[in-house]
Design a protein around this motif. Structure first.
Motif, PDB file in Angstrom:
ATOM      1  N   GLN A 104     139.608  -0.151  43.706  1.00 43.56           N
ATOM      2  CA  GLN A 104     140.920   0.389  43.348  1.00 43.56           C
ATOM      3  C   GLN A 104     141.673  -0.578  42.437  1.00 43.56           C
ATOM      4  OE1 GLN A 104     142.430   1.043  47.310  1.00 43.56           O
ATOM      5  NE2 GLN A 104     141.986   3.240  47.259  1.00 43.56           N
ATOM      6  N   LEU A 105     141.618  -1.866  42.763  1.00 42.09           N
ATOM      7  CA  LEU A 105     142.276  -2.864  41.907  1.00 42.09           C
ATOM      8  C   LEU A 105     141.688  -2.844  40.503  1.00 42.09           C
ATOM      9  CD1 LEU A 105     142.794  -6.130  44.019  1.00 42.09           C
ATOM     10  CD2 LEU A 105     144.533  -4.586  43.119  1.00 42.09           C
ATOM     11  N   ALA A 106     140.354  -2.777  40.434  1.00 42.67           N
ATOM     12  CA  ALA A 106     139.690  -2.819  39.134  1.00 42.67           C
ATOM     13  C   ALA A 106     140.045  -1.617  38.262  1.00 42.67           C
ATOM     14  CB  ALA A 106     138.177  -2.908  39.323  1.00 42.67           C
ATOM     15  N   SER A 107     140.501  -0.522  38.879  1.00 37.93           N
ATOM     16  CA  SER A 107     140.864   0.675  38.114  1.00 37.93           C
ATOM     17  C   SER A 107     142.303   0.636  37.605  1.00 37.93           C
ATOM     18  CB  SER A 107     140.667   1.928  38.983  1.00 37.93           C
ATOM     19  OG  SER A 107     141.622   1.963  40.036  1.00 37.93           O
ATOM     20  N   MET A 108     143.082  -0.364  38.068  1.00 37.82           N
ATOM     21  CA  MET A 108     144.487  -0.463  37.673  1.00 37.82           C
ATOM     22  C   MET A 108     144.660  -1.366  36.454  1.00 37.82           C
ATOM     23  SD  MET A 108     146.318  -0.984  41.389  1.00 37.82           S
ATOM     24  CE  MET A 108     145.962   0.083  42.787  1.00 37.82           C
ATOM     25  N   SER A 109     145.759  -1.157  35.748  1.00 34.14           N
ATOM     26  CA  SER A 109     146.103  -2.036  34.630  1.00 34.14           C
ATOM     27  C   SER A 109     146.753  -3.303  35.171  1.00 34.14           C
ATOM     28  CB  SER A 109     147.075  -1.338  33.682  1.00 34.14           C
ATOM     29  OG  SER A 109     148.338  -1.172  34.320  1.00 34.14           O
ATOM     30  N   PRO A 110     146.726  -4.397  34.403  1.00 32.70           N
ATOM     31  CA  PRO A 110     147.417  -5.612  34.846  1.00 32.70           C
ATOM     32  C   PRO A 110     148.889  -5.369  35.168  1.00 32.70           C
ATOM     33  CG  PRO A 110     145.997  -6.115  32.989  1.00 32.70           C
ATOM     34  CD  PRO A 110     145.974  -4.625  33.153  1.00 32.70           C
ATOM     35  N   ALA A 111     149.560  -4.547  34.368  1.00 29.26           N
ATOM     36  CA  ALA A 111     150.983  -4.275  34.605  1.00 29.26           C
ATOM     37  C   ALA A 111     151.183  -3.527  35.924  1.00 29.26           C
ATOM     38  CB  ALA A 111     151.561  -3.471  33.447  1.00 29.26           C
ATOM     39  N   GLU A 112     150.284  -2.601  36.224  1.00 27.14           N
ATOM     40  CA  GLU A 112     150.397  -1.846  37.475  1.00 27.14           C
ATOM     41  C   GLU A 112     150.185  -2.763  38.675  1.00 27.14           C
ATOM     42  OE1 GLU A 112     148.592   2.231  39.535  1.00 27.14           O
ATOM     43  OE2 GLU A 112     147.688   1.408  37.694  1.00 27.14           O
ATOM     44  N   ILE A 113     149.195  -3.623  38.580  1.00 30.27           N
ATOM     45  CA  ILE A 113     148.943  -4.578  39.661  1.00 30.27           C
ATOM     46  C   ILE A 113     150.146  -5.499  39.845  1.00 30.27           C
ATOM     47  CG2 ILE A 113     147.531  -6.565  40.328  1.00 30.27           C
ATOM     48  CD1 ILE A 113     145.154  -5.151  38.986  1.00 30.27           C
ATOM     49  N   ARG A 114     150.724  -5.951  38.730  1.00 25.59           N
ATOM     50  CA  ARG A 114     151.897  -6.830  38.791  1.00 25.59           C
ATOM     51  C   ARG A 114     153.091  -6.112  39.412  1.00 25.59           C
ATOM     52  NH1 ARG A 114     153.354  -7.422  33.302  1.00 25.59           N
ATOM     53  NH2 ARG A 114     154.604  -5.550  33.718  1.00 25.59           N
ATOM     54  N   ASP A 115     153.377  -4.925  38.943  1.00 23.06           N
ATOM     55  CA  ASP A 115     154.571  -4.215  39.398  1.00 23.06           C
ATOM     56  C   ASP A 115     154.467  -3.789  40.868  1.00 23.06           C
ATOM     57  OD1 ASP A 115     155.595  -4.567  36.890  1.00 23.06           O
ATOM     58  OD2 ASP A 115     155.089  -2.540  36.186  1.00 23.06           O
ATOM     59  N   LYS A 116     153.255  -3.518  41.319  1.00 24.49           N
ATOM     60  CA  LYS A 116     153.052  -3.128  42.719  1.00 24.49           C
ATOM     61  C   LYS A 116     152.774  -4.335  43.622  1.00 24.49           C
ATOM     62  CE  LYS A 116     151.372   1.566  41.787  1.00 24.49           C
ATOM     63  NZ  LYS A 116     150.250   2.532  41.968  1.00 24.49           N
ATOM     64  N   LYS A 117     152.751  -5.519  43.028  1.00 25.99           N
ATOM     65  CA  LYS A 117     152.520  -6.769  43.761  1.00 25.99           C
ATOM     66  C   LYS A 117     151.209  -6.728  44.538  1.00 25.99           C
ATOM     67  CE  LYS A 117     157.464  -7.782  44.228  1.00 25.99           C
ATOM     68  NZ  LYS A 117     158.578  -8.114  45.149  1.00 25.99           N
ATOM     69  N   LEU A 118     150.150  -6.295  43.843  1.00 29.87           N
ATOM     70  CA  LEU A 118     148.849  -6.138  44.480  1.00 29.87           C
ATOM     71  C   LEU A 118     147.841  -7.219  44.084  1.00 29.87           C
ATOM     72  CD1 LEU A 118     148.376  -2.253  44.267  1.00 29.87           C
ATOM     73  CD2 LEU A 118     149.011  -3.631  46.261  1.00 29.87           C
ATOM     74  N   PHE A 119     148.252  -8.166  43.245  1.00 29.73           N
ATOM     75  CA  PHE A 119     147.330  -9.224  42.855  1.00 29.73           C
ATOM     76  C   PHE A 119     147.015 -10.069  44.093  1.00 29.73           C
ATOM     77  CE2 PHE A 119     146.260 -13.146  40.292  1.00 29.73           C
ATOM     78  CZ  PHE A 119     145.172 -12.579  39.641  1.00 29.73           C
ATOM     79  N   PRO A 120     145.741 -10.234  44.458  1.00 31.46           N
ATOM     80  CA  PRO A 120     145.403 -10.989  45.665  1.00 31.46           C
ATOM     81  C   PRO A 120     145.999 -12.399  45.640  1.00 31.46           C
ATOM     82  CG  PRO A 120     143.481  -9.801  44.858  1.00 31.46           C
ATOM     83  CD  PRO A 120     144.540  -9.660  43.809  1.00 31.46           C
ATOM     84  N   LYS A 121     146.578 -12.825  46.738  1.00 34.49           N
ATOM     85  CA  LYS A 121     147.223 -14.136  46.799  1.00 34.49           C
ATOM     86  C   LYS A 121     146.252 -15.269  46.491  1.00 34.49           C
ATOM     87  CE  LYS A 121     151.315 -12.625  48.029  1.00 34.49           C
ATOM     88  NZ  LYS A 121     152.470 -12.711  47.088  1.00 34.49           N
TER      89      LYS A 121
END
Length: 465
Positions: A104-121
């Motif tokens: 699911q992460l790989a299907s998202m754009s960097p901006a989407e991951i950033r805005d949803k705060k989904l980047f793994p810690k």
């Protein structure tokens, strides 16, 4: 009345200007000063008592951060070891945000991951165990062996090393020499120190190289290990040696902060890189881009040992080495540390089909194809000897993490991948504990969209290097 109005107007204007100044100061990325304090007003006894008292809370806070980021369990891979015998840890240890998968992460754009705060810690920059303090920090197995051989203690009274031993390189690591590949490991299972280097290398190295080895094992004053009241060793210390971190010309996983960044919150944690394969490298330092190992050796001893502050270096006892002989001898010795044998590779640095497994061969195809790894890591040593900016900050918003500002890393040198399984943890700050973590990181950051099977095959190839 008019005078009163003027006074109130001036006060209002001053308030506005003051507010703007305060807002600017809060956004100002500059520190108050680039320099370390020289004239310490607190006694050593008071400093040590205060920092010892603070240590449990500091270590707990950092341990909580590691446990929130990673699965730290000891789960070695079956039938996979480093060059001598230490098992290699396997599996993805980065913890994902709740409710999301790697696909699911790989299907998202960097901006989407950033805005949803989904980047793994665990993909964020990793802070020093006490980032506002920083400084050289050694694993316990290194400390124990140096005490045994030399009676010298590298313990810090304020901090302990953070990453569990099973994620660190084997100790002591073997030593392979470019000049004597026929001998294999010349360390005989010993940690090379000032006490045993002559016995180990007399008759193998020439006199100039032996002197270079002696200097690499000679103690030089350092920021945390010296005689001053602002040291971090309980007893006055003669200092540290180059090979205290680069154990046996490799690495023990010791850490510190890069000396070339200010303010303190912006400094990068540095995982000690191996010296194996220095002879083929053309850039030195993760970001400093020094052009020779001589430059790097001189800079480390003069500047990096003292957090890049020559003022404090003078106070603590910097030892200026002579460039034409001592620095040259040390550099020559460093350039003799060879990468470990890779029996499955041919003379061009690729897999011999007669020796490799099907999974390793598939992994090699991914490495040179879909995975885009070879765009930076070219054989035979798997580096392009340049720098790249991965722009990881695309995936997250800057934030303070235990005293470190997680922000843009900037350009980082391409480290060689030959012998990579011997050098965990990975990336310049050690934020990636396993090769599987590394594959997931680059799959997301570069956007290669590898399948689960392709990721596994790529790990098999990396282990063969």
């Amino acid at each position: 009345m008019q005078r009163t109005k003027m006074i109130w107007a001036l006060l209002a204007m001053a308030s506005i200007v003051g507010g703007l100044s305060l807002a600017y100061a809060q956004q100002d990325p500059r520190g108050a000063t680039s320099y370390l304090p020289v004239d310490i007003k607190e006694s050593f006894a008071s400093i040590m008592e205060r920092m010892k008292a603070a240590k449990p809370d500091i270590m707990k806070k950092h341990a909580d951060l590691l446990n929130a980021r990673y699965d730290l369990g000891n789960r070695p891979a079956k039938d996979v070891t480093m060059s001598r015998s230490k098992p290699l840890q396997e599996g993805v240890r980065i913890k994902l945000p709740s409710g999301v998968t790697w696909d699911q992460l790989a299907s998202m754009s960097p901006a989407e991951i950033r805005d949803k705060k989904l980047f793994p810690k665990g993909f964020l920059p990793l802070p020093h165990p006490n980032h506002p303090e920083g400084g050289m920090l050694f694993p316990k197995f290194e400390i124990k062996e140096v005490v045994k051989q030399e009676g010298r203690d590298l313990t810090r009274f304020d901090l302990d090393f953070d990453i569990p031993d099973h994620f660190l390189p084997e100790f002591p690591p073997p030593i392979f020499l470019t000049t004597r590949p026929d001998l294999g490991d010349v360390s005989h299972g010993e940690l090379v120190t000032i006490d045993n280097f002559y016995e180990l290398f007399n008759g193998i190295l020439n006199p100039k190289q032996i002197e270079g080895m002696r200097l690499l094992l000679t103690l030089f004053a350092q920021q945390q290990f010296n005689q001053t009241e602002d040291r971090r060793s309980e007893k006055p210390s003669r200092g540290v040696a180059c090979l205290d971190c680069h154990a046996n010309g490799h690495t023990n996983g010791g850490t510190h902060l890069a000396g070339d960044v200010r303010p303190q919150a912006n400094r990068h944690r540095i995982d000690t890189p191996t010296l194996r394969g220095v002879n083929i490298q053309r850039l030195f330092g993760s970001q400093r881009v020094m052009k020779s190992v001589e430059d790097f050796t001189e800079f480390e001893q003069r500047g990096a040992y003292f957090d890049g502050d020559p003022v404090i270096a003078t106070k603590k006892g910097v030892n200026i080495l002579e460039r034409g002989s001592q620095i040259h001898f040390m550099a020559e010795m460093q350039e003799l540390f060879d990468v470990p044998p890779a029996p499955k590779l041919d003379v061009l640095g690729k897999l011999d089909p007669a020796k490799a497994t099907p999974a390793e061969l598939r992994g090699q195809e991914i490495f040179f194809g879909k995975g885009q790894c070879s765009a930076c890591h070219a054989p035979p040593f798997y580096t392009d000897n340049t720098m790249h900016n991965l722009q990881v900050e695309r995936f997250y918003k800057s934030e303070m993490i235990n005293g470190m500002l997680a922000t843009a890393d900037g350009p980082i040198k391409t480290f060689p991948l030959r012998g990579i399984k011997d050098s965990p943890p990975y990336f310049h700050d050690g934020r990636l504990l396993t090769l599987e973590d590394s594959v997931e990181f680059f799959n997301l950051v570069i956007g290669t969209k590898l399948t689960a099977t392709e990721k596994q095959d790529l790990v098999q190839f990396l282990r063969a290097l």
